[in-house]
Write a protein that holds these residues in place. Structure first.
Motif, PDB file in Angstrom:
ATOM      1  N   SER A 110      53.805  42.282  47.186  1.00 40.17           N
ATOM      2  CA  SER A 110      52.541  43.268  47.700  1.00 40.17           C
ATOM      3  C   SER A 110      51.707  43.102  46.240  1.00 40.17           C
ATOM      4  CB  SER A 110      53.070  44.772  47.287  1.00 40.17           C
ATOM      5  OG  SER A 110      53.929  45.063  48.746  1.00 40.17           O
ATOM      6  N   LEU A 111      50.319  42.887  46.462  1.00 40.36           N
ATOM      7  CA  LEU A 111      49.405  42.800  45.536  1.00 40.36           C
ATOM      8  C   LEU A 111      49.065  44.201  44.894  1.00 40.36           C
ATOM      9  CD1 LEU A 111      47.093  40.020  47.280  1.00 40.36           C
ATOM     10  CD2 LEU A 111      49.032  39.689  46.013  1.00 40.36           C
ATOM     11  N   LEU A 112      48.767  44.079  43.683  1.00 41.40           N
ATOM     12  CA  LEU A 112      48.095  45.520  43.112  1.00 41.40           C
ATOM     13  C   LEU A 112      46.776  45.585  43.592  1.00 41.40           C
ATOM     14  CD1 LEU A 112      49.649  44.966  39.553  1.00 41.40           C
ATOM     15  CD2 LEU A 112      50.641  46.116  41.689  1.00 41.40           C
ATOM     16  N   SER A 113      46.478  47.010  43.539  1.00 36.23           N
ATOM     17  CA  SER A 113      45.168  47.383  43.877  1.00 36.23           C
ATOM     18  C   SER A 113      43.916  47.201  42.830  1.00 36.23           C
ATOM     19  CB  SER A 113      44.879  48.796  43.949  1.00 36.23           C
ATOM     20  OG  SER A 113      45.256  49.537  42.716  1.00 36.23           O
ATOM     21  N   PRO A 114      42.702  46.856  42.892  1.00 38.25           N
ATOM     22  CA  PRO A 114      41.794  46.398  42.165  1.00 38.25           C
ATOM     23  C   PRO A 114      41.973  46.891  40.609  1.00 38.25           C
ATOM     24  CG  PRO A 114      40.779  46.526  44.182  1.00 38.25           C
ATOM     25  CD  PRO A 114      42.200  47.223  44.175  1.00 38.25           C
ATOM     26  N   PRO A 115      41.936  48.398  40.546  1.00 39.40           N
ATOM     27  CA  PRO A 115      42.036  48.912  39.068  1.00 39.40           C
ATOM     28  C   PRO A 115      43.183  48.371  38.317  1.00 39.40           C
ATOM     29  CG  PRO A 115      41.515  50.677  40.753  1.00 39.40           C
ATOM     30  CD  PRO A 115      41.931  49.370  41.469  1.00 39.40           C
ATOM     31  N   HIS A 116      44.386  48.212  39.009  1.00 35.88           N
ATOM     32  CA  HIS A 116      45.638  47.637  38.322  1.00 35.88           C
ATOM     33  C   HIS A 116      45.496  46.251  38.048  1.00 35.88           C
ATOM     34  CE1 HIS A 116      47.079  51.762  39.929  1.00 35.88           C
ATOM     35  NE2 HIS A 116      47.498  51.911  38.904  1.00 35.88           N
ATOM     36  N   VAL A 117      44.745  45.480  39.005  1.00 38.44           N
ATOM     37  CA  VAL A 117      44.635  44.215  38.613  1.00 38.44           C
ATOM     38  C   VAL A 117      43.759  44.079  37.430  1.00 38.44           C
ATOM     39  CG1 VAL A 117      43.292  42.106  39.680  1.00 38.44           C
ATOM     40  CG2 VAL A 117      44.736  43.206  41.102  1.00 38.44           C
ATOM     41  N   LEU A 118      43.029  44.681  37.250  1.00 39.54           N
ATOM     42  CA  LEU A 118      41.911  44.545  36.079  1.00 39.54           C
ATOM     43  C   LEU A 118      42.939  44.946  34.796  1.00 39.54           C
ATOM     44  CD1 LEU A 118      38.650  46.243  37.093  1.00 39.54           C
ATOM     45  CD2 LEU A 118      39.224  43.857  36.799  1.00 39.54           C
ATOM     46  N   ARG A 119      43.516  46.104  34.802  1.00 37.66           N
ATOM     47  CA  ARG A 119      44.268  46.236  33.634  1.00 37.66           C
ATOM     48  C   ARG A 119      45.392  45.319  33.490  1.00 37.66           C
ATOM     49  NH1 ARG A 119      48.153  51.357  32.190  1.00 37.66           N
ATOM     50  NH2 ARG A 119      48.595  50.489  29.960  1.00 37.66           N
ATOM     51  N   ILE A 120      46.276  44.998  34.425  1.00 34.59           N
ATOM     52  CA  ILE A 120      47.190  43.834  34.103  1.00 34.59           C
ATOM     53  C   ILE A 120      46.624  42.339  33.628  1.00 34.59           C
ATOM     54  CG2 ILE A 120      48.921  42.549  35.103  1.00 34.59           C
ATOM     55  CD1 ILE A 120      49.625  45.377  34.587  1.00 34.59           C
ATOM     56  N   ASN A 121      45.472  42.218  34.204  1.00 36.76           N
ATOM     57  CA  ASN A 121      44.911  40.832  33.845  1.00 36.76           C
ATOM     58  C   ASN A 121      44.192  41.074  32.478  1.00 36.76           C
ATOM     59  OD1 ASN A 121      45.456  39.133  36.070  1.00 36.76           O
ATOM     60  ND2 ASN A 121      43.628  39.786  37.153  1.00 36.76           N
ATOM     61  N   ALA A 122      43.807  42.233  31.966  1.00 35.87           N
ATOM     62  CA  ALA A 122      43.252  42.346  30.747  1.00 35.87           C
ATOM     63  C   ALA A 122      44.431  42.198  29.643  1.00 35.87           C
ATOM     64  CB  ALA A 122      42.837  43.582  30.464  1.00 35.87           C
ATOM     65  N   ILE A 123      45.312  42.811  30.127  1.00 34.87           N
ATOM     66  CA  ILE A 123      46.970  42.433  29.306  1.00 34.87           C
ATOM     67  C   ILE A 123      47.317  41.119  29.236  1.00 34.87           C
ATOM     68  CG2 ILE A 123      49.543  43.038  28.832  1.00 34.87           C
ATOM     69  CD1 ILE A 123      48.745  45.752  30.429  1.00 34.87           C
ATOM     70  N   ILE A 124      47.236  40.348  30.166  1.00 32.50           N
ATOM     71  CA  ILE A 124      47.573  39.059  30.389  1.00 32.50           C
ATOM     72  C   ILE A 124      46.722  38.266  29.448  1.00 32.50           C
ATOM     73  CG2 ILE A 124      47.730  36.965  31.761  1.00 32.50           C
ATOM     74  CD1 ILE A 124      48.957  38.959  34.036  1.00 32.50           C
ATOM     75  N   LYS A 125      45.216  38.410  29.674  1.00 32.88           N
ATOM     76  CA  LYS A 125      44.323  37.693  28.801  1.00 32.88           C
ATOM     77  C   LYS A 125      44.388  37.917  27.407  1.00 32.88           C
ATOM     78  CE  LYS A 125      40.520  35.141  28.756  1.00 32.88           C
ATOM     79  NZ  LYS A 125      40.977  33.644  29.182  1.00 32.88           N
ATOM     80  N   SER A 126      44.743  39.115  26.810  1.00 28.72           N
ATOM     81  CA  SER A 126      45.103  39.391  25.546  1.00 28.72           C
ATOM     82  C   SER A 126      46.270  38.724  24.986  1.00 28.72           C
ATOM     83  CB  SER A 126      45.111  40.986  25.050  1.00 28.72           C
ATOM     84  OG  SER A 126      46.308  41.675  25.875  1.00 28.72           O
ATOM     85  N   LEU A 127      47.219  38.492  25.771  1.00 17.59           N
ATOM     86  CA  LEU A 127      48.505  37.716  25.381  1.00 17.59           C
ATOM     87  C   LEU A 127      47.955  36.297  25.203  1.00 17.59           C
ATOM     88  CD1 LEU A 127      51.535  39.210  27.439  1.00 17.59           C
ATOM     89  CD2 LEU A 127      50.764  39.678  25.144  1.00 17.59           C
ATOM     90  N   GLU A 128      47.233  35.689  25.964  1.00 11.61           N
ATOM     91  CA  GLU A 128      46.718  34.365  26.011  1.00 11.61           C
ATOM     92  C   GLU A 128      45.872  34.382  24.679  1.00 11.61           C
ATOM     93  OE1 GLU A 128      43.910  31.077  28.170  1.00 11.61           O
ATOM     94  OE2 GLU A 128      43.752  33.152  29.039  1.00 11.61           O
ATOM     95  N   GLU A 129      45.099  35.117  24.433  1.00 10.33           N
ATOM     96  CA  GLU A 129      44.208  35.294  23.196  1.00 10.33           C
ATOM     97  C   GLU A 129      44.968  35.181  21.827  1.00 10.33           C
ATOM     98  OE1 GLU A 129      41.223  38.193  24.098  1.00 10.33           O
ATOM     99  OE2 GLU A 129      40.201  36.771  25.393  1.00 10.33           O
ATOM    100  N   LYS A 130      45.957  36.072  21.914  1.00 12.34           N
ATOM    101  CA  LYS A 130      46.692  36.486  20.474  1.00 12.34           C
ATOM    102  C   LYS A 130      48.001  35.385  20.421  1.00 12.34           C
ATOM    103  CE  LYS A 130      48.039  40.360  17.961  1.00 12.34           C
ATOM    104  NZ  LYS A 130      47.350  40.067  16.789  1.00 12.34           N
TER     105      LYS A 130
END
Length: 182
Positions: free
Chosen positions: A6-26
């Motif tokens: 089950s795919l997440l809804s757009p607001p949750h996609v944004l939040r999870i992808n922001a967390i994932i992106k921060s893990l990549e950057e840090k």
């Protein structure tokens, strides 16, 4: 192998992808990005006939009303390459959907993963996998622990993700509660 999810809804996609992106950057963790759509997985499977799988999942989705699911905390699957995730709490509705998916797909599957059985299945949203190490685990968890992960997500679709090179991409998404065309 295909992933039934089950795919997440757009607001949750944004939040999870922001967390994932921060893990990549840090921390340089980016392997989880091989799947572009944050999701929870019910089953990994090799199937005999994709069209048959699509048909049974469309029927399950059409006859299932959307329902809420809740997340809390962080989790780790230990090992040489630990997986860091947000647990999705099992509920009667989520367990019933998982059971239906397993029942309708069983005759179609050539093989499935050992972790999608009812006794082993732990629904989750992956934040880091394959490129984590034991040395990074503590610092990553300390970083993630600065926030809470209490989400209310709506389970309103079933999706098939298929491997395309190194990525997992959407094959098809079935909206829940939608009538199946005759």
């Amino acid at each position: 192998m295909l992933a039934i999810t089950s795919l997440l809804s757009p607001p949750h996609v944004l939040r999870i992808n922001a967390i994932i992106k921060s893990l990549e950057e840090k921390f340089g963790l980016d392997d989880v990005q091989a799947t572009l759509d944050p999701h929870l997985t019910y089953q990994l499977a090799g199937v005999k006939k994709l069209s048959s799988l699509k048909k049974v999942l469309a029927e399950v989705a059409a006859t299932t009303e959307p329902f809420p699911a809740f997340t809390t905390g962080l989790g780790v699957f230990p090992g040489e390459r630990p997986v860091i995730y947000i647990p999705v709490l099992r509920s009667d509705a989520l367990n019933a959907l998982h059971r239906r998916i397993r029942e309708v797909t069983a005759p179609l599957c050539l093989r499935t993963d050992k972790f999608s059985g009812p006794d082993c299945w732990l629904p989750h949203i992956s934040l880091a996998l394959h490129d984590t190490t034991a040395d990074l685990l503590g610092p990553v968890l300390a970083y993630l622990n600065q926030e809470t992960y209490n989400l209310k997500i709506i389970i309103d679709n079933l999706a098939i993700l298929r491997q395309d090179g190194e990525l997992f991409v959407r094959e098809e998404v079935f909206k829940m509660g939608a009538k199946v065309p005759a």
